[in-house]
Design a protein around this motif. Sequence first.
Motif, mmCIF file in Angstrom:
data_model
loop_
_atom_site.group_PDB
_atom_site.id
_atom_site.type_symbol
_atom_site.label_atom_id
_atom_site.label_comp_id
_atom_site.label_asym_id
_atom_site.label_seq_id
_atom_site.Cartn_x
_atom_site.Cartn_y
_atom_site.Cartn_z
ATOM 1 N N PHE A 87 -3.464 -3.388 11.504
ATOM 2 C CA PHE A 87 -3.428 -4.599 10.679
ATOM 3 C C PHE A 87 -4.337 -4.460 9.465
ATOM 4 O O PHE A 87 -5.319 -3.720 9.482
ATOM 5 C CB PHE A 87 -3.788 -5.846 11.495
ATOM 6 N N CYS A 88 -3.955 -5.167 8.413
ATOM 7 C CA CYS A 88 -4.771 -5.213 7.198
ATOM 8 C C CYS A 88 -5.476 -6.558 7.154
ATOM 9 O O CYS A 88 -4.826 -7.595 7.109
ATOM 10 C CB CYS A 88 -3.905 -5.031 5.957
ATOM 11 N N PRO A 89 -6.820 -6.562 7.163
ATOM 12 C CA PRO A 89 -7.573 -7.830 7.160
ATOM 13 C C PRO A 89 -7.895 -8.302 5.734
ATOM 14 O O PRO A 89 -8.550 -9.320 5.579
ATOM 15 C CB PRO A 89 -8.865 -7.432 7.882
ATOM 16 N N HIS A 90 -7.421 -7.547 4.729
ATOM 17 C CA HIS A 90 -7.902 -7.788 3.360
ATOM 18 C C HIS A 90 -7.059 -8.795 2.587
ATOM 19 O O HIS A 90 -5.936 -9.115 2.967
ATOM 20 C CB HIS A 90 -7.922 -6.454 2.581
ATOM 21 N N HIS A 91 -7.617 -9.230 1.482
ATOM 22 C CA HIS A 91 -6.862 -9.954 0.458
ATOM 23 C C HIS A 91 -7.541 -9.704 -0.879
ATOM 24 O O HIS A 91 -8.774 -9.783 -0.965
ATOM 25 C CB HIS A 91 -6.793 -11.456 0.775
ATOM 26 N N GLU A 108 -9.269 -5.082 -3.124
ATOM 27 C CA GLU A 108 -8.015 -4.341 -3.278
ATOM 28 C C GLU A 108 -8.058 -3.239 -2.230
ATOM 29 O O GLU A 108 -9.070 -2.564 -2.092
ATOM 30 C CB GLU A 108 -7.951 -3.681 -4.659
ATOM 31 N N CYS A 109 -6.986 -3.073 -1.453
ATOM 32 C CA CYS A 109 -7.000 -2.015 -0.445
ATOM 33 C C CYS A 109 -5.677 -1.269 -0.506
ATOM 34 O O CYS A 109 -4.746 -1.677 -1.188
ATOM 35 C CB CYS A 109 -7.196 -2.621 0.940
ATOM 36 N N SER A 110 -5.591 -0.196 0.260
ATOM 37 C CA SER A 110 -4.329 0.560 0.266
ATOM 38 C C SER A 110 -3.502 0.228 1.504
ATOM 39 O O SER A 110 -2.420 0.753 1.704
ATOM 40 C CB SER A 110 -4.623 2.060 0.219
ATOM 41 N N CYS A 111 -4.049 -0.676 2.355
ATOM 42 C CA CYS A 111 -3.313 -0.980 3.587
ATOM 43 C C CYS A 111 -2.477 -2.257 3.496
ATOM 44 O O CYS A 111 -1.498 -2.417 4.217
ATOM 45 C CB CYS A 111 -4.235 -1.008 4.802
ATOM 46 N N ARG A 112 -2.839 -3.179 2.611
ATOM 47 C CA ARG A 112 -2.078 -4.424 2.537
ATOM 48 C C ARG A 112 -0.665 -4.132 2.042
ATOM 49 O O ARG A 112 -0.462 -3.599 0.948
ATOM 50 C CB ARG A 112 -2.795 -5.412 1.601
ATOM 51 N N LYS A 113 0.334 -4.491 2.868
ATOM 52 C CA LYS A 113 1.720 -4.299 2.439
ATOM 53 C C LYS A 113 1.962 -5.119 1.164
ATOM 54 O O LYS A 113 1.441 -6.230 1.083
ATOM 55 C CB LYS A 113 2.697 -4.760 3.546
HETATM 56 ZN ZN ZN Z 1 -5.997 -3.786 3.661
#
Ligand code: ZN
Length: 422
Positions: A87-91, A108-113
């Motif tokens: 899961f991606c916990p970011h926003h 900013e992350c590379s995991c958030r779809k």
């Molecule tokens: Zn993420």
Amino acid sequence: MRAVFLDRDGTVTKKTSLVVKPEEIELEDGAAEGIKMLNKSGVKVIVVTNQPQVARGLISEDGVKKINDKVQKDLMKRGAHIDDFYFCPHHPEQYSDVPEHAKKYRVECSCRKPNPGMILEAAKKYNVDLTGSFTVGDRTVDILAGKNAGTRTILVKTGVAGKDKKHDIKADYECDTLLNAATLIRNLIKTKAIILAGGKGERLLPLTKDLPKPMIPINGKPVLEYHINLLKKYGVNEIVICGSYLVDKIKAYFGDGRKFRVHIDYPGEKEPLGTGGAIKNAAQYLVNAENIIVLNGDVITNMNIGSLLRFHFSHSGIATVVLRKTDHPIDSDIIKINEKNEVTKYIGRGQDIHKTANVGIMVLRTKILDRIPNGISNIEKDVLFKLLNKEKIYGYLSDAYIKDIGTPERLKKVRREFPLIS
Ligand SMILES: [Zn+2]
Ligand SMILES: [Mg+2]
């Protein structure tokens, strides 16, 4: 290893967003059955889910894990399981009212779809062949993530059913439920392709003196490469190329297919065996397959072979042959079908009453291999249409661009037209 990457909220479970308590989890209808089917098909089933409520401070990472545990528990009660959860916990957006403990997730992350980070990380861990894998979800963000990772994509009509319209993207397939998607994936995994690349192309001499017909370039790429890309697009990536004439030229270009992210086998024919003989001769490479999609190496098309395959999977015939309306029946293979799309008669050339013609693309159930004689044969005349009284054969009408390159005039026309539509 193939994998299926599943979105969670709205795909596996009912609530489409902002899940913060395990009690909110309710499995989507058919989700457990679908996942069970995937488990049995030997693919890894991996959940990849955006959980921005962590970045909002509504739930901790541990809380997300507890919810995933509840999903797993409910699935296991019904004989299904998820192999891993990501899961991606970011926003990425900054708000002034984010609680102090959640601020570290506002990045900013590379995991958030639609970023492919979670899929790529899982692929690395499980040695996943992404081209042979699928991403299933109810939002355009899932479809884009799947595409960005290089997988096939399936939009399910549960949850938000793609109506978010956030990204302008079309999935390779659409299915009503996860169970339907799983059934489709299972059938696609059991489908292999044969490309018939025999034939000397005498009408195209001198072009075919040193080049087999399917290697003739259209807009800089051999015809065969278009076939391979089309098969790959719809999730068929195990391909057998049959041929004898100058087949080494084909091997030199495509090799084992790795460069094109597919797997290619070459049964090899000491002498030309005809279309039926070539298919029979490829039998050793079709073990474990239930269906074979057969493409003629001298036909070029942009048809939606995904729709063709789904038609075939949902009909029980021993074969589905692709037909198109023709205005030149004199040099076409005319085939008659009834209103239920069942082939009723093979008419052949030179007739002008029934104007649906064979185009050289078909899907066969592998049990047909037992009905093909050893040696030289033609798959239509000597095999399929002799079975018409005993077996159901369906005609699939297509109005897509399907043209052969068999003569200099036709090749010229294709070279002019095809680049404009593909
Ligand atoms: Zn993420
Ligand atoms: Mg969702």
